[in-house]
Write a protein that holds these residues in place. Structure first.
Motif, PDB file in Angstrom:
ATOM      1  N   ARG A 128      -8.240  -6.029   9.000  1.00  0.00           N
ATOM      2  CA  ARG A 128      -9.036  -7.223   8.663  1.00  0.00           C
ATOM      3  C   ARG A 128      -8.365  -8.034   7.560  1.00  0.00           C
ATOM      4  NH1 ARG A 128     -13.693  -4.310   8.936  1.00  0.00           N
ATOM      5  NH2 ARG A 128     -13.935  -4.142   6.675  1.00  0.00           N
ATOM      6  N   ILE A 129      -7.892  -7.322   6.533  1.00  0.00           N
ATOM      7  CA  ILE A 129      -7.227  -8.015   5.421  1.00  0.00           C
ATOM      8  C   ILE A 129      -5.985  -8.740   5.929  1.00  0.00           C
ATOM      9  CG2 ILE A 129      -5.937  -7.646   3.269  1.00  0.00           C
ATOM     10  CD1 ILE A 129      -7.875  -5.288   2.732  1.00  0.00           C
ATOM     11  N   ASN A 130      -5.220  -8.036   6.776  1.00  0.00           N
ATOM     12  CA  ASN A 130      -4.011  -8.623   7.345  1.00  0.00           C
ATOM     13  C   ASN A 130      -4.341  -9.853   8.189  1.00  0.00           C
ATOM     14  OD1 ASN A 130      -1.968  -8.092  10.097  1.00  0.00           O
ATOM     15  ND2 ASN A 130      -1.119  -8.650   8.110  1.00  0.00           N
ATOM     16  N   GLN A 131      -5.419  -9.758   8.959  1.00  0.00           N
ATOM     17  CA  GLN A 131      -5.793 -10.881   9.830  1.00  0.00           C
ATOM     18  C   GLN A 131      -6.268 -12.086   9.036  1.00  0.00           C
ATOM     19  OE1 GLN A 131      -8.471  -8.915  12.485  1.00  0.00           O
ATOM     20  NE2 GLN A 131      -6.859  -8.369  13.946  1.00  0.00           N
ATOM     21  N   SER A 132      -6.702 -11.842   7.796  1.00  0.00           N
ATOM     22  CA  SER A 132      -7.113 -12.975   6.971  1.00  0.00           C
ATOM     23  C   SER A 132      -5.900 -13.682   6.368  1.00  0.00           C
ATOM     24  CB  SER A 132      -8.057 -12.502   5.868  1.00  0.00           C
ATOM     25  OG  SER A 132      -7.337 -11.775   4.895  1.00  0.00           O
ATOM     26  N   GLY A 133      -4.688 -13.232   6.745  1.00  0.00           N
ATOM     27  CA  GLY A 133      -3.484 -13.956   6.327  1.00  0.00           C
ATOM     28  C   GLY A 133      -2.646 -13.230   5.287  1.00  0.00           C
ATOM     29  N   VAL A 134      -3.082 -12.045   4.882  1.00  0.00           N
ATOM     30  CA  VAL A 134      -2.349 -11.303   3.862  1.00  0.00           C
ATOM     31  C   VAL A 134      -1.217 -10.507   4.513  1.00  0.00           C
ATOM     32  CG1 VAL A 134      -2.517  -9.524   2.071  1.00  0.00           C
ATOM     33  CG2 VAL A 134      -4.412 -11.115   2.438  1.00  0.00           C
ATOM     34  N   THR A 135      -0.025 -10.648   3.968  1.00  0.00           N
ATOM     35  CA  THR A 135       1.107  -9.866   4.439  1.00  0.00           C
ATOM     36  C   THR A 135       0.963  -8.439   3.904  1.00  0.00           C
ATOM     37  OG1 THR A 135       2.407 -11.872   4.201  1.00  0.00           O
ATOM     38  CG2 THR A 135       3.626  -9.810   4.556  1.00  0.00           C
ATOM     39  N   VAL A 136       1.166  -7.456   4.782  1.00  0.00           N
ATOM     40  CA  VAL A 136       0.945  -6.069   4.363  1.00  0.00           C
ATOM     41  C   VAL A 136       2.216  -5.249   4.549  1.00  0.00           C
ATOM     42  CG1 VAL A 136      -0.347  -3.948   4.800  1.00  0.00           C
ATOM     43  CG2 VAL A 136      -1.514  -6.152   4.945  1.00  0.00           C
ATOM     44  N   LEU A 137       2.607  -4.547   3.493  1.00  0.00           N
ATOM     45  CA  LEU A 137       3.636  -3.511   3.599  1.00  0.00           C
ATOM     46  C   LEU A 137       2.959  -2.193   3.265  1.00  0.00           C
ATOM     47  CD1 LEU A 137       5.812  -5.823   3.468  1.00  0.00           C
ATOM     48  CD2 LEU A 137       7.179  -4.245   2.119  1.00  0.00           C
ATOM     49  N   TRP A 138       3.095  -1.225   4.163  1.00  0.00           N
ATOM     50  CA  TRP A 138       2.307  -0.016   3.978  1.00  0.00           C
ATOM     51  C   TRP A 138       3.201   1.214   4.136  1.00  0.00           C
ATOM     52  CZ3 TRP A 138      -2.723   1.185   7.278  1.00  0.00           C
ATOM     53  CH2 TRP A 138      -3.320   2.345   6.760  1.00  0.00           C
TER      54      TRP A 138
ATOM     55  N   LEU B 220       0.847  -1.192   0.000  1.00  0.00           N
ATOM     56  CA  LEU B 220       0.000   0.000   0.000  1.00  0.00           C
ATOM     57  C   LEU B 220       0.882   1.242   0.000  1.00  0.00           C
ATOM     58  CD1 LEU B 220      -2.490  -1.208   2.749  1.00  0.00           C
ATOM     59  CD2 LEU B 220      -2.820  -1.251   0.268  1.00  0.00           C
ATOM     60  N   ASP B 221       0.683   2.096  -1.001  1.00  0.00           N
ATOM     61  CA  ASP B 221       1.515   3.288  -1.119  1.00  0.00           C
ATOM     62  C   ASP B 221       0.672   4.534  -0.878  1.00  0.00           C
ATOM     63  OD1 ASP B 221       3.486   5.101  -1.646  1.00  0.00           O
ATOM     64  OD2 ASP B 221       4.103   4.215  -3.554  1.00  0.00           O
ATOM     65  N   GLU B 222       0.685   4.995   0.356  1.00  0.00           N
ATOM     66  CA  GLU B 222      -0.021   6.220   0.751  1.00  0.00           C
ATOM     67  C   GLU B 222      -1.483   6.209   0.361  1.00  0.00           C
ATOM     68  OE1 GLU B 222       1.903   9.873   0.390  1.00  0.00           O
ATOM     69  OE2 GLU B 222       3.894   9.048   0.756  1.00  0.00           O
ATOM     70  N   VAL B 223      -2.194   5.257   0.913  1.00  0.00           N
ATOM     71  CA  VAL B 223      -3.627   5.195   0.631  1.00  0.00           C
ATOM     72  C   VAL B 223      -4.437   6.062   1.596  1.00  0.00           C
ATOM     73  CG1 VAL B 223      -3.741   2.998  -0.570  1.00  0.00           C
ATOM     74  CG2 VAL B 223      -3.694   3.033   1.920  1.00  0.00           C
ATOM     75  N   ALA B 224      -3.815   6.523   2.685  1.00  0.00           N
ATOM     76  CA  ALA B 224      -4.591   7.247   3.700  1.00  0.00           C
ATOM     77  C   ALA B 224      -4.455   8.759   3.590  1.00  0.00           C
ATOM     78  CB  ALA B 224      -4.158   6.801   5.103  1.00  0.00           C
TER      79      ALA B 224
END
Lengths: 316, 256
Positions: free
Chosen positions: B181-191, B160-164
């Protein structure tokens, strides 16, 4: 689709099929030109309007398609109509052969590159004695066929090319490839990031456009019974295709339909004025680009959106 | 390690953006990435997602070297990204934008693709605008569309590149909940995000980049205490709330 719409289309198709019994040879020959040029413009529009690929040298496929048919038919004494599928295959193979070098070029370089390809091919044919060199080739296998059957047969082939190419393009745009194409046209980097194989999408488009153009070229030259390098590998073909697509509306399925009607209307009315006719044609194209870049179709849909072919995907 | 960068280098002509960077991220991690402008954050994402080709070094996903795989191929492997400057398909509708991702990214067909696109739009609050042309969206809506498109590819790794940026406080909270929620469903997140407070509240790990190099990496609170981080980038007033955005103009949030 509404049954009244289907009925209207069937009636129109019926009239078109029955034209050889209704109209004379001149009408049929004109209609051959209309249908083949329509298919060529549709292919150009598919490349430019849906793929963002501007092919200034699209006429190379016309020459390849026409020469494929003439060479096979004349050399081996085969029925020219049966050689139409061969013309499609050979043109597509030719396009495949040159797809990779062409698609290494970008934007304007690609556009010019296709033109160079067309010129080189024309010169190669011009210097090939087995293809009749500068004098070209006649379609001698037409000799034994009666005039009525020859004209009607070529007309029906052209009708099939016009209707068939619209059908194929419509089918492609509605499917997965259409969605990929639209995304590539709008933003290549984002399309790739969304998982769209950009190069493969473009190459498929290039092959489809080549096949349609090659087939249309083959039928167009069946109509004249003689093919020459200077006429078949002529930029005039692509110029007409671009005019039709620009006038009707680039990137729409409806555009070339309108464009081809306007083009032939203008030609039948004003072509006797010689070079003035071309000057006016050019001015109309420039004015269209300046005042209505979306072409005639965009003017018609400005107030209310129309989607007669139903290719948009709506969420209901 | 799920994602491994081994001595990755990237230069644009003579300008070296990333001189040599190594990073390992475990599966399911939630990593915040901060750093000053020009630190190479977006370039890093480009190198991971395949939009950019690293000059040297390795990118590995789940143990396999993916350095030579193009952007579309990496998307198929489960890497999805958003663009800092939104890159929507302007000639398509909002729904068609998401459908591209579901069809080609997630490789779904027919109803499954429709459902995935729909779900992504619903999660990002864009469902009411589904049949609108993408070129009618505001900047904030386009940012949401970036997120929707990324989600619709059904990723394993979400970049995610500056979505907020530019969102109101309420919208930021909503966005944080969605990404957690997305992260908890198992997705690795770099933000990547300039809103450090927002990141710190959800990320398990914070990576600070400066001039293409990692200057700090660890638990967010601890990283923010590192003197180098305070000096080079953040200033010393981190404990104040003045980094939280003020409510912006009246862009109302569409209901899900």
């Amino acid at each position: 689709m509404k049954s009244s719409k289907i009925l209207a289309m069937l009636v129109l198709l019926g009239v078109l099929v029955a034209l050889p019994w209704i109209g004379g040879y001149a009408t049929q020959r004109l209609m051959v030109e209309v249908f083949t040029l329509y298919a060529i413009a549709l292919a150009w529009n598919l490349l430019a309007g849906y793929g963002g690929i501007v092919a200034v040298g699209q006429h190379v496929f016309i020459g390849i398609g026409a020469y494929s048919l003439f060479f096979l038919s004349t050399s081996f004494g085969l029925n020219p109509w049966l050689m139409l599928p061969a013309a499609v295959v050979i043109t597509a193979l030719f396009a495949l052969l040159f797809a990779l070098p062409m698609f290494r070029l970008r934007g304007a370089y690609f556009a010019v590159g296709t033109w160079v390809l067309a010129e080189i091919t024309r010169i190669a044919v011009l210097n090939s004695d087995w293809l009749g060199a500068g004098a070209g080739m006649p379609l001698s296998t037409m000799m034994g066929i009666t005039r009525w059957l020859r004209n009607a047969g070529i007309y029906w082939a052209a009708l099939a090319v016009g209707v068939g190419s619209l059908g194929v393009v419509w089918w492609l745009l509605r499917g997965r490839l259409g969605l990929a194409l639209l995304s590539v046209r709008d933003n290549e980097a984002a399309a790739a990031a969304s998982g769209v194989n950009v190069l493969r999408t473009k190459v498929i488009l290039w092959l489809v456009a080549a096949a349609i153009t090659g087939l249309a070229g083959a039928v167009a030259y069946m109509n004249t019974l003689q093919v020459t390098p200077s006429a078949s590998f002529s930029l005039n073909w692509t110029a007409a295709a671009i005019f039709i697509a620009v006038l009707g509306g680039i990137g729409t399925l409806e555009g070339p339909l309108i464009g081809v009607l306007v083009y032939f209307l203008l030609r039948e009315m004003f072509s006797s004025y010689g070079s003035w006719y071309f000057i006016v044609l050019g001015c109309i194209a420039i004015l269209t680009m300046l005042l209505a870049p979306g072409g005639a179709w965009s003017l018609l849909t400005r107030r209310r959106p129309l989607d007669p072919f139903g290719i948009r995907r709506m969420l209901s | 390690m799920f994602l491994e960068l081994g001595d990755v280098r990237k230069a644009y002509g003579r300008s070296v953006v990333i001189p040599g960077l190594s990073l390992a991220v475990g599966e399911g991690e939630f990593v915040g990435v901060i750093g000053p402008n020009g630190a190479g954050k977006s370039t890093l994402f480009g190198v991971i997602s395949g939009g950019l080709v690293a000059d040297s070094g390795q990118v590995k996903l789940a143990g396999a070297d993916i350095s030579r795989i193009d952007a579309a191929g990496r998307c198929h492997l489960g890497i999805a990204r958003t663009f800092q400057i939104p890159q929507p398909f302007l000639g398509l509708t909002v729904y068609e934008n998401a459908l591209v991702s579901a069809t080609f990214g997630a490789k779904l067909d027919g109803h499954e693709a429709e459902a995935a696109a729909c779900q992504a739009l619903e999660q990002t609050g864009l469902l009411p605008l589904a049949n609108n042309a993408a070129d009618t969206l505001t900047l904030l809506q386009r940012k949401r569309l970036e997120l929707a498109r990324a989600i619709a590819t059904k990723p394993r790794l979400l970049l995610l590149d500056e979505v907020a940026g530019g969102l109101t406080d309420a919208e930021v909270i909503e966005l944080l909940e969605l990404i957690v929620r997305i992260n908890q469903s198992g997705v690795t997140v770099l933000w990547i995000e300039h809103l450090v407070h927002a990141l710190v509240s959800v990320a398990q790990r914070l990576v600070v980049l400066a001039e293409g190099q990692i200057v700090a990496d660890g638990k967010p609170r601890e990283v923010l205490e590192v003197p180098a981080v305070r000096e080079t980038y953040l200033g010393s007033d981190l404990d104040d709330d003045n980094e939280v955005p003020q409510p912006q103009s009246g862009d109302s949030h569409a209901a899900c």
